[in-house]
Design an enzyme around this catalytic site. Structure first.
Site, PDB file in Angstrom:
ATOM      1  N   SER A   1       0.867  -1.311   0.025  1.00  0.00           N
ATOM      2  CA  SER A   1      -0.106   0.001   0.028  1.00  0.00           C
ATOM      3  C   SER A   1       0.775   1.248  -0.083  1.00  0.00           C
ATOM      4  O   SER A   1       1.667   1.268   0.655  1.00  0.00           O
ATOM      5  CB  SER A   1      -0.990  -0.214   1.402  1.00  0.00           C
ATOM      6  OG  SER A   1      -1.653   0.922   1.491  1.00  0.00           O
TER       7      SER A   1
ATOM      8  N   LYS B   1      -1.599  -1.149  -4.206  1.00  0.00           N
ATOM      9  CA  LYS B   1      -2.807  -0.125  -3.681  1.00  0.00           C
ATOM     10  C   LYS B   1      -2.251   1.405  -3.507  1.00  0.00           C
ATOM     11  O   LYS B   1      -1.094   1.403  -2.875  1.00  0.00           O
ATOM     12  CB  LYS B   1      -3.149  -0.810  -2.330  1.00  0.00           C
ATOM     13  CG  LYS B   1      -4.310   0.083  -1.985  1.00  0.00           C
ATOM     14  CD  LYS B   1      -5.041  -0.802  -0.738  1.00  0.00           C
ATOM     15  CE  LYS B   1      -4.773  -0.212   0.738  1.00  0.00           C
ATOM     16  NZ  LYS B   1      -5.600  -0.932   1.834  1.00  0.00           N
TER      17      LYS B   1
ATOM     18  N   LYS C   1      -3.404   5.225  -2.299  1.00  0.00           N
ATOM     19  CA  LYS C   1      -4.451   6.066  -1.465  1.00  0.00           C
ATOM     20  C   LYS C   1      -4.617   7.187  -2.547  1.00  0.00           C
ATOM     21  O   LYS C   1      -3.761   7.453  -3.110  1.00  0.00           O
ATOM     22  CB  LYS C   1      -3.442   6.612  -0.172  1.00  0.00           C
ATOM     23  CG  LYS C   1      -2.994   5.643   0.710  1.00  0.00           C
ATOM     24  CD  LYS C   1      -4.107   4.937   1.705  1.00  0.00           C
ATOM     25  CE  LYS C   1      -3.386   3.865   2.660  1.00  0.00           C
ATOM     26  NZ  LYS C   1      -4.758   3.240   3.635  1.00  0.00           N
TER      27      LYS C   1
ATOM     28  N   ASP D   1      -7.368   3.112  -2.570  1.00  0.00           N
ATOM     29  CA  ASP D   1      -8.067   3.193  -0.667  1.00  0.00           C
ATOM     30  C   ASP D   1      -8.118   4.669  -0.382  1.00  0.00           C
ATOM     31  O   ASP D   1      -7.192   5.274  -0.441  1.00  0.00           O
ATOM     32  CB  ASP D   1      -7.117   2.538   0.059  1.00  0.00           C
ATOM     33  CG  ASP D   1      -7.732   2.594   1.552  1.00  0.00           C
ATOM     34  OD1 ASP D   1      -8.622   2.963   1.845  1.00  0.00           O
ATOM     35  OD2 ASP D   1      -6.756   2.024   2.562  1.00  0.00           O
TER      36      ASP D   1
ATOM     37  N   GLU E   1     -11.758   1.026  -2.018  1.00  0.00           N
ATOM     38  CA  GLU E   1     -11.603   0.636  -0.757  1.00  0.00           C
ATOM     39  C   GLU E   1     -12.268   1.997   0.134  1.00  0.00           C
ATOM     40  O   GLU E   1     -11.648   3.085  -0.084  1.00  0.00           O
ATOM     41  CB  GLU E   1     -10.493   0.360   0.016  1.00  0.00           C
ATOM     42  CG  GLU E   1     -10.430   0.052   1.196  1.00  0.00           C
ATOM     43  CD  GLU E   1      -8.880  -0.630   1.607  1.00  0.00           C
ATOM     44  OE1 GLU E   1      -7.948  -1.238   0.797  1.00  0.00           O
ATOM     45  OE2 GLU E   1      -8.593  -0.596   2.996  1.00  0.00           O
TER      46      GLU E   1
ATOM     47  N   ASP F   1     -13.475  -0.960   4.803  1.00  0.00           N
ATOM     48  CA  ASP F   1     -12.420  -1.135   5.627  1.00  0.00           C
ATOM     49  C   ASP F   1     -12.923  -0.718   6.905  1.00  0.00           C
ATOM     50  O   ASP F   1     -13.616  -1.290   7.872  1.00  0.00           O
ATOM     51  CB  ASP F   1     -11.165  -0.418   5.291  1.00  0.00           C
ATOM     52  CG  ASP F   1     -10.080  -0.508   6.488  1.00  0.00           C
ATOM     53  OD1 ASP F   1     -10.146  -0.836   7.340  1.00  0.00           O
ATOM     54  OD2 ASP F   1      -9.104   0.002   5.930  1.00  0.00           O
TER      55      ASP F   1
ATOM     56  N   LYS G   1      -9.547  -6.374   9.363  1.00  0.00           N
ATOM     57  CA  LYS G   1      -8.462  -6.254  10.328  1.00  0.00           C
ATOM     58  C   LYS G   1      -8.644  -6.552  11.676  1.00  0.00           C
ATOM     59  O   LYS G   1      -9.465  -6.046  12.313  1.00  0.00           O
ATOM     60  CB  LYS G   1      -7.917  -4.590  10.378  1.00  0.00           C
ATOM     61  CG  LYS G   1      -7.624  -3.979   9.006  1.00  0.00           C
ATOM     62  CD  LYS G   1      -7.253  -2.714   9.239  1.00  0.00           C
ATOM     63  CE  LYS G   1      -6.450  -1.965   7.742  1.00  0.00           C
ATOM     64  NZ  LYS G   1      -6.698  -0.767   7.737  1.00  0.00           N
TER      65      LYS G   1
ATOM     66  N   GLY H   1      -3.250  -4.724   7.187  1.00  0.00           N
ATOM     67  CA  GLY H   1      -2.289  -4.622   7.991  1.00  0.00           C
ATOM     68  C   GLY H   1      -2.519  -3.308   8.689  1.00  0.00           C
ATOM     69  O   GLY H   1      -3.010  -2.343   7.971  1.00  0.00           O
TER      70      GLY H   1
HETATM   71 MG    MG Z   1      -8.032   0.891   4.259  1.00  0.00          MG
END
Ligand code: MG
Length: 335
Positions: free
Chosen positions: A101, A127, A129, A154, A180, A205, A229, A257
């Site tokens: 990520s 991934k 952001k 995300d 996400e 999430d 998570k 994570g």
């Molecule tokens: Mg997330």
């Protein structure tokens, strides 16, 4: 945390952050709840993860505090049976397929270079952001440079349904595995409205704080992928419940994570061996976040984009005690 029972040493880790921005919990609140309520139970009676969680159903929230102890109890439980934890919880493979990520960067060129670097390291899914202003403009460039990579975004709840519907709909053209948590952390209804307007799957999430929320999300079609998570949902029992609800309703999951050290990371890898984990999990190698991990054998990428569960009993990782003692800022013992 270390839990000693007879000759067995078991370990757990809280993922609470310094500030209440990802969740309402912080390091200080987790420590407070553990000391005031949870630890006493461990000292007073023979327990296991199920008895422990059942005893504290009355405490609302504080999932990260509960999870730290619940997971240590799972390590203990597996070590008593002399089996690796991934086998005890029903894992169907001995590894986690993982991705990386990447946070918001100072400019798009920097992001493009970073993606290249992680692909070279072997990561099989990227991934990035996103947030308003760092959205389709970025995706356009990333897809031009890397047309075929497994890509997801995300938003960490950064978008607004009314203001940003068009931007989010435009993301449909970039073949993302999923988008996400585009909307507010507790907004299942908004996600449901958005999902009905998107071709791309929404992955939840922050919104999934427990298995009941997972059931609500499925009931109103608020997302078609779940990020589990274990710290956020209160441990392994609750993670498995969400996993099972997803499996029953055709919702694939993956394991997310936080900033776990090798201790917490080993529980993530363990959960990622479950059968309905169908997407790469956000569990990077130790070196992604730490110059030196606190376990003796840090997690490294192997065979492409995999982290392997350990075959020793329990989580199978050992703290590097001399190093841990050196960097620890506080230590407390209860007996
Ligand atoms: Mg997330």
């Amino acid at each position: 945390m270390e839990l000693k029972s007879g000759d067995i040493h078991a370990y757990g880790e809280s993922v609470a952050g310094r500030h209440p921005n990802y969740s309402a919990e912080t390091v200080d609140t987790a420590q407070y709840i553990m000391e005031k309520y949870l630890i006493k139970h461990l000292l007073e009676e023979e327990t296991n993860p199920y008895i422990f969680m059942d005893s504290f159903k009355w405490i609302r929230g504080h999932n990260m505090a509960k999870a730290a102890i619940e997971m240590a109890l799972w390590d203990l439980h597996a070590k008593k049976q002399n089996k690796p934890l991934y086998q005890v919880i029903g894992g169907v493979r001995n590894y986690a397929e993982v991705g990386v990520s990447i946070g918001i960067q100072k400019d798009i060129d920097t992001l493009i270079n970073k993606i290249g670097g992680y692909l070279d390291q072997g990561y099989g899914r990227i991934k990035i952001k996103v947030k308003p202003g760092w959205d389709v403009n970025v995706l356009d460039r990333v897809r031009t440079e890397y047309p075929d990579i497994k890509l997801t975004v995300d938003a960490n709840a950064a978008f607004n349904l009314e203001k940003h519907m068009n931007i989010l709909k435009e993301m449909d053209k970039y073949q993302l595995l999923y988008i996400e948590q585009p909307l507010k952390y507790d907004d299942l209804v908004g996600h449901s409205i958005l999902q009905s307007n998107l071709e791309t799957d929404i992955c939840l999430d922050e919104s999934l704080k427990d298995s009941h929320k997972a059931w609500e999300a499925i009931s109103i079609m608020a997302g078609r992928v779940f990020n589990i998570k274990p710290g956020r949902v209160g441990g392994i029992i609750e993670s498995r419940k969400i996993h099972d609800i997803g499996m029953k309703h055709g919702v694939p999951v993956w394991i997310g994570g936080m900033l776990e050290t090798g201790i917490g990371r080993s529980f993530l890898v363990t959960l990622a061996t479950l059968p309905n984990v169908k997407y790469p999990s956000d569990i990077s190698a130790s070196s992604r976040y730490y110059e030196k991990d606190i376990i003796t054998e840090p997690f490294e990428l192997q065979n492409g984009s995999r982290l392997y569960a350990r075959e020793d009993a329990g989580i199978g990782v050992e703290p590097d005690w001399p190093y841990l003692k050196k960097i620890a800022i506080k230590e407390k013992t209860f007996s």
